[in-house]
Design an enzyme around this catalytic site. Structure first.
Site, PDB file in Angstrom:
ATOM      1  N   MET A  20       0.851  -1.200   0.000  1.00 52.88           N
ATOM      2  CA  MET A  20       0.000   0.000   0.000  1.00 52.88           C
ATOM      3  C   MET A  20       0.881   1.243   0.000  1.00 52.88           C
ATOM      4  O   MET A  20       1.645   1.464   0.948  1.00 52.88           O
ATOM      5  CB  MET A  20      -0.918  -0.006   1.239  1.00 52.88           C
ATOM      6  CG  MET A  20      -2.073  -0.979   1.134  1.00 52.88           C
ATOM      7  SD  MET A  20      -3.090  -1.005   2.631  1.00 52.88           S
ATOM      8  CE  MET A  20      -2.072  -1.962   3.744  1.00 52.88           C
ATOM      9  N   MET A  21       0.724   2.037  -1.064  1.00 54.80           N
ATOM     10  CA  MET A  21       1.500   3.276  -1.175  1.00 54.80           C
ATOM     11  C   MET A  21       1.228   4.153   0.037  1.00 54.80           C
ATOM     12  O   MET A  21       0.079   4.274   0.473  1.00 54.80           O
ATOM     13  CB  MET A  21       1.075   4.076  -2.422  1.00 54.80           C
ATOM     14  CG  MET A  21       1.354   3.416  -3.750  1.00 54.80           C
ATOM     15  SD  MET A  21       3.086   3.128  -4.075  1.00 54.80           S
ATOM     16  CE  MET A  21       3.691   4.777  -4.213  1.00 54.80           C
ATOM     17  N   CYS A 103      -3.061  -2.043 -10.096  1.00 54.44           N
ATOM     18  CA  CYS A 103      -3.267  -0.651  -9.680  1.00 54.44           C
ATOM     19  C   CYS A 103      -4.056   0.117 -10.740  1.00 54.44           C
ATOM     20  O   CYS A 103      -3.659   0.157 -11.907  1.00 54.44           O
ATOM     21  CB  CYS A 103      -1.921   0.018  -9.442  1.00 54.44           C
ATOM     22  SG  CYS A 103      -2.103   1.711  -8.891  1.00 54.44           S
ATOM     23  N   LYS A 142       0.247  -9.658  -8.752  1.00 54.58           N
ATOM     24  CA  LYS A 142      -0.987  -9.216  -8.087  1.00 54.58           C
ATOM     25  C   LYS A 142      -1.854  -8.579  -9.169  1.00 54.58           C
ATOM     26  O   LYS A 142      -1.400  -7.682  -9.886  1.00 54.58           O
ATOM     27  CB  LYS A 142      -0.646  -8.204  -6.990  1.00 54.58           C
ATOM     28  CG  LYS A 142      -1.847  -7.670  -6.228  1.00 54.58           C
ATOM     29  CD  LYS A 142      -1.373  -6.929  -4.979  1.00 54.58           C
ATOM     30  CE  LYS A 142      -2.507  -6.369  -4.147  1.00 54.58           C
ATOM     31  NZ  LYS A 142      -3.065  -5.127  -4.668  1.00 54.58           N
ATOM     32  N   GLY A 215      -8.985  -8.670  -0.773  1.00 52.37           N
ATOM     33  CA  GLY A 215     -10.103  -7.736  -0.876  1.00 52.37           C
ATOM     34  C   GLY A 215     -11.136  -7.922   0.218  1.00 52.37           C
ATOM     35  O   GLY A 215     -11.822  -8.949   0.251  1.00 52.37           O
ATOM     36  N   GLY A 216     -11.201  -6.956   1.129  1.00 52.01           N
ATOM     37  CA  GLY A 216     -12.319  -6.889   2.060  1.00 52.01           C
ATOM     38  C   GLY A 216     -12.227  -7.731   3.317  1.00 52.01           C
ATOM     39  O   GLY A 216     -13.186  -7.754   4.093  1.00 52.01           O
ATOM     40  N   GLY A 236      -5.231  -5.767   3.369  1.00 48.12           N
ATOM     41  CA  GLY A 236      -4.745  -4.406   3.169  1.00 48.12           C
ATOM     42  C   GLY A 236      -5.202  -3.463   4.263  1.00 48.12           C
ATOM     43  O   GLY A 236      -4.625  -3.396   5.345  1.00 48.12           O
TER      44      GLY A 236
HETATM   45  C1  LIG Z   1      -3.645   3.515   0.504  1.00 45.25           C
HETATM   46  C2  LIG Z   1      -3.560   2.321  -0.418  1.00 45.25           C
HETATM   47  C3  LIG Z   1      -2.446   2.178  -1.239  1.00 45.25           C
HETATM   48  C4  LIG Z   1      -2.352   1.060  -2.089  1.00 45.25           C
HETATM   49  N1  LIG Z   1      -1.203   0.888  -2.827  1.00 45.25           N
HETATM   50  C5  LIG Z   1      -1.041  -0.255  -3.544  1.00 45.25           C
HETATM   51  C6  LIG Z   1       0.201  -0.564  -4.178  1.00 45.25           C
HETATM   52  O1  LIG Z   1       1.192   0.186  -4.091  1.00 45.25           O
HETATM   53  N2  LIG Z   1       0.283  -1.716  -4.905  1.00 45.25           N
HETATM   54  C7  LIG Z   1      -0.775  -2.593  -5.019  1.00 45.25           C
HETATM   55  O2  LIG Z   1      -0.660  -3.637  -5.662  1.00 45.25           O
HETATM   56  N3  LIG Z   1      -1.947  -2.316  -4.399  1.00 45.25           N
HETATM   57  C8  LIG Z   1      -2.088  -1.204  -3.653  1.00 45.25           C
HETATM   58  N4  LIG Z   1      -3.254  -0.999  -2.970  1.00 45.25           N
HETATM   59  C9  LIG Z   1      -4.334  -2.022  -3.019  1.00 45.25           C
HETATM   60  C10 LIG Z   1      -4.148  -3.008  -1.866  1.00 45.25           C
HETATM   61  O3  LIG Z   1      -2.928  -3.719  -1.990  1.00 45.25           O
HETATM   62  C11 LIG Z   1      -5.309  -4.029  -1.825  1.00 45.25           C
HETATM   63  O4  LIG Z   1      -5.319  -4.727  -3.029  1.00 45.25           O
HETATM   64  C12 LIG Z   1      -6.659  -3.332  -1.640  1.00 45.25           C
HETATM   65  O5  LIG Z   1      -6.616  -2.369  -0.600  1.00 45.25           O
HETATM   66  C13 LIG Z   1      -7.738  -4.376  -1.311  1.00 45.25           C
HETATM   67  O6  LIG Z   1      -7.446  -5.064  -0.114  1.00 45.25           O
HETATM   68  P1  LIG Z   1      -8.196  -4.680   1.280  1.00 45.25           P
HETATM   69  O7  LIG Z   1      -9.669  -4.696   0.992  1.00 45.25           O
HETATM   70  O8  LIG Z   1      -7.776  -5.761   2.243  1.00 45.25           O
HETATM   71  O9  LIG Z   1      -7.730  -3.319   1.663  1.00 45.25           O
HETATM   72  C14 LIG Z   1      -3.382   0.103  -2.127  1.00 45.25           C
HETATM   73  C15 LIG Z   1      -4.485   0.249  -1.293  1.00 45.25           C
HETATM   74  C16 LIG Z   1      -4.582   1.347  -0.429  1.00 45.25           C
HETATM   75  C17 LIG Z   1      -5.770   1.464   0.494  1.00 45.25           C
END
Ligand SMILES: Cc1cc2nc3c(=O)[nH]c(=O)nc-3n(C[C@H](O)[C@H](O)[C@H](O)COP(=O)(O)O)c2cc1C
Length: 334
Positions: A20-21, A103, A142, A215-216, A236
């Site tokens: 996560m960036m 992304c 991914k 996801g989620g 995430g």
């Molecule tokens: C703030 C933020 C930054 C993210 N940056 C990236 C990233 O750099 N590379 C990537 O593959 N996904 C990135 N994602 C997506 C997450 O890796 C993940 O796929 C997405 O949040 C869904 O998972 P979650 O529902 O558990 O949060 C980012 C998500 C968030 C919220």
């Protein structure tokens, strides 16, 4: 289709913390490592091209050995550039390389990488082949379940099989398609709905592939349930915003017999790391902006977080203050 060996990477990914960036920088990863010695951690996405041309490579690549197992995530679409990036990742000591095809950011997609690449499986295959050929690390990918109108199951299944043939060792599937026009990256993480069933079907049809769902997921119980269907679960936002909710990863996901850590245990275990960061001229906020998320759901949690934040932003936070605030948590049994 080549059969993927269930090799040494089989277990490290049972649970991973998503790239996560602006979140999964080296400091947050150290916090996570104090919570779980086992979960696979990821860097933020690094654009391979920026890495190759910068003369500050250490800014992108340096990490603390304690963060391992650690996967470095690259964005890019040029096999020649990825070749250099793969060599650097290996030399720097990363455990795995992950390639980002998920992304949806317009900035990323305008460089023709990230989710838009799902429309070009041949190009992705060349990128994976180049990464594989130029290092001995596992190379994983991914991606989404689809992009825009290219969201049929057949497309997804063909994509995954092509990329498996190119040598990918694991697939992290964000169970939501990306919409490149009309939705910003934030909206693309909540709209359209998640479709776990699509990823279940993908795993069923490709039992030899290592497939991790993303996801989620909001807690360990949901993750344990997902492990009945998938080889791994990637978390995430929930782990970033509520790290303590995940304090039993090692016990419940990896079956280790160890004491569950409290917020104060985790902060105290980080004191030498924080001290070292401050001694070397680092700002306390670099770490505290992540650390404050550890304290929630108890009386005065907000006051604690505010005090740490204000002190830290004003550059007045030192180790003594942090220890004093942490002992207040300990007194409350937290
Ligand atoms: C703030 C933020 C930054 C993210 N940056 C990236 C990233 O750099 N590379 C990537 O593959 N996904 C990135 N994602 C997506 C997450 O890796 C993940 O796929 C997405 O949040 C869904 O998972 P979650 O529902 O558990 O949060 C980012 C998500 C968030 C919220």
């Amino acid at each position: 289709m080549k059969s993927i060996r269930f090799n040494s990477i089989k277990n490290i990914h049972k649970l991973s913390v998503a790239p996560m960036m602006d979140c999964t920088d080296r400091h947050f990863r150290m916090i996570m490592r104090k919570i779980s010695s086992e979960a696979l951690l990821y860097t933020e996405m690094i654009v391979a091209q920026s890495l190759i041309y910068t003369n500050k490579k250490e800014k992108f690549l340096d990490f603390n050995k304690e963060e391992s197992p650690l996967s470095i995530q690259f964005g890019g679409d040029n096999p020649e550039i990825l070749k250099e990036a793969a060599r650097m990742a290996q030399d720097w000591g990363y455990d795995e390389i992950n390639f980002n095809v998920g992304c949806p950011s317009p900035r990323v997609c305008s460089g023709n990488f990230g989710a838009s690449l799902m429309k070009e499986p041949e190009k992705v295959a060349k990128c994976i082949e180049s990464l594989k050929k130029n290092c001995s690390l596992p190379v994983t990918i991914k991606h989404r379940i689809g992009v825009d109108n290219e969201d049929s199951f057949i497309n997804l299944n063909n994509f995954v099989r092509d990329i498996a043939n190119a040598g990918a060792d694991r697939f992290t599937v964000h169970a939501r398609k990306a919409i490149l026009k009309g939705l910003n990256p934030k909206q693309n993480r909540t709209i359209p709905p998640l479709k776990y069933d699509v990823v279940k079907k993908l795993k069923k049809l490709n039992p030899n592939l290592l497939i991790e769902i993303n996801g989620g997921f909001k807690n360990i119980d949901e993750s344990l349930e997902a492990l009945n269907h998938f080889d791994g679960v990637m978390i995430g936002r929930s782990v970033y915003k509520h790290p303590l909710r995940w304090s039993e990863i090692d016990q419940k996901i990896y079956g280790l017999n160890k004491k569950t850590k409290s917020a104060s245990d985790i902060i105290i275990s980080l004191i030498p790391y924080i001290d070292n960061h401050l001694t070397n001229g680092g700002k306390s906020w670099d770490i505290c902006k992540h650390l404050i998320n550890l304290v929630e759901g108890i009386p005065k949690a907000r006051i604690w977080r505010n005090q740490i934040s204000i002190k830290s932003i004003k550059k007045e936070l030192d180790i003594e203050y942090l220890l004093k605030s942490t002992s207040m948590l300990q007194e409350m049994g937290y």
